[in-house]
Design an enzyme around this catalytic site. Structure first.
Site, short mmCIF file in Angstrom:
data_model
loop_
_atom_site.label_atom_id
_atom_site.label_comp_id
_atom_site.label_asym_id
_atom_site.label_seq_id
_atom_site.Cartn_x
_atom_site.Cartn_y
_atom_site.Cartn_z
N LEU A 108 0.95 -0.93 -0.06
CA LEU A 108 0.02 0.02 0.09
C LEU A 108 0.89 1.03 0.04
O LEU A 108 1.97 1.06 0.55
CB LEU A 108 -0.85 0.07 1.27
N ASP A 109 0.37 2.29 -0.66
CA ASP A 109 1.23 3.53 -0.49
C ASP A 109 1.43 3.93 0.65
O ASP A 109 0.68 3.80 1.81
CB ASP A 109 0.45 4.69 -1.29
N LYS A 110 2.47 4.87 1.17
CA LYS A 110 2.76 5.05 2.52
C LYS A 110 1.51 5.93 3.12
O LYS A 110 1.19 5.51 4.19
CB LYS A 110 3.89 6.34 2.54
N ARG A 140 -5.35 5.81 -7.75
CA ARG A 140 -5.08 7.31 -7.64
C ARG A 140 -4.84 7.75 -9.13
O ARG A 140 -5.61 8.91 -9.40
CB ARG A 140 -3.73 7.52 -6.83
#
Length: 308
Positions: A137-139, A236
């Site tokens: 997962l992105d930060k 996104r």
């Protein structure tokens, strides 16, 4: 992170050697090139004075070494970082990741990652590549991800991801009013100009995102997004490509609404994860509620409801 200073005395059997040669004998756990770099960086003193790698030593000299650790070494050290463990058995761990936690170490983030936390939580993961991490997962995206505790389980889960049989549903607060449920099928690759970003590009890898409208507000829409593929920044990039970037996204959106001024990340949360258990072969599903910070953000939009 620096190691504690070392204080050593050059033994007599090193007499006549160069300083860097003597250090290589005294500190065999470090490479010759690293020791030479420390000397040149004035991290090694001889009798309190700086020296050159080629300076001779004759025995009896007092050395002080202020070493530095290659930051990449920190990537695989266990660190006591709290984890929200949703499920765990002998085969896998399901984590509810908080926003702000980097999953895997990389440039600029060599410590303080989920990988460091996993090695502290389950030391046996040091025997599994990437400490068992099979997807990321992105930060600043919160939510569920699965970690394999064995090599066999990791291989099985990677194959499930490749076969698109892992169910991953995200909650996303998107800008604007999304009119209907739909899917986005558009290839994703590196942005042709900004190489740190992703974009919809003709030669990118195939990517499919399904989305369902949960609630519409005057200028935002709460969506459930289901990943069919798992490209970097997929949701996104896809939502931005249709004119509905995620609220708070600093890369693919714009901060144009004061209601999101205090929200320091993209409003994206991995809320459901489903897969076939690598051991029991049973289908298992986990859910993680939308976190408090995102709930508060949604409430600021709820008073402005669209009737579209």
């Amino acid at each position: 992170m620096a190691n504690d200073p070392l204080n050593l005395v050059v033994p007599s059997d090193c007499a006549g050697l160069r300083l860097d040669q003597a250090l290589a004998r005294l500190l065999p756990e470090h490479s010759r090139s690293r020791l030479t770099r420390w000397v040149r960086d004035h991290r090694v003193s001889v009798e309190g004075r700086s020296a050159d790698p080629s300076d001779p030593v004759w025995g009896g000299e007092r050395l002080r070494i202020d070493p530095t650790t290659d930051p990449k070494v920190l990537a695989y050290l266990p660190q006591d970082i709290p984890l929200d463990v949703v499920y765990e058995d002998d085969t896998l761990i399901v984590i509810n990741k908080p926003p702000g936690l980097v999953v895997h170490p990389g440039s600029g983030n060599w410590e303080g990652t989920l990988l460091n936390a996993l090695l502290q939580h389950a030391p046996a993961l040091s025997e599994v590549p990437r400490a068992g991490i099979v997807h990321r997962l992105d930060k600043d995206t919160s939510g569920l991800l699965v970690v394999a505790k064995t090599l066999t389980a990791q291989t099985d889960l990677v194959r499930q991801l490749q076969a698109h049989t892992v169910r991953r549903i995200y909650a996303a607060l998107a800008r604007g009013v999304v009119p209907r449920d739909d899917k986005i099928e558009a290839p994703i690759g590196r942005h042709p100009v900004s190489r740190t970003r992703m974009a919809v590009v003709a030669r990118g890898k195939p990517a499919i995102t399904h989305y369902h409208v949960v609630a519409r507000y005057l200028d935002a829409t709460l969506l459930e997004c289901r990943l069919e593929t798992g490209r970097t920044h997929q949701i996104r990039v896809h939502l931005a490509s249709i004119g509905h970037p995620i609220v708070g996204d600093p890369v693919y959106g714009k901060r144009t609404d004061k209601r999101a001024d205090n929200f320091e990340r993209q409003a994206l949360h991995a809320q459901q994860l489903g897969l076939i258990h690598p051991g029991s072969r049973q289908t298992m599903t986990w859910n993680a509620p939308i976190p408090d910070d995102m709930q508060r953000l949604i409430k600021t939009f709820e008073g402005h409801t669209s009737h579209a």
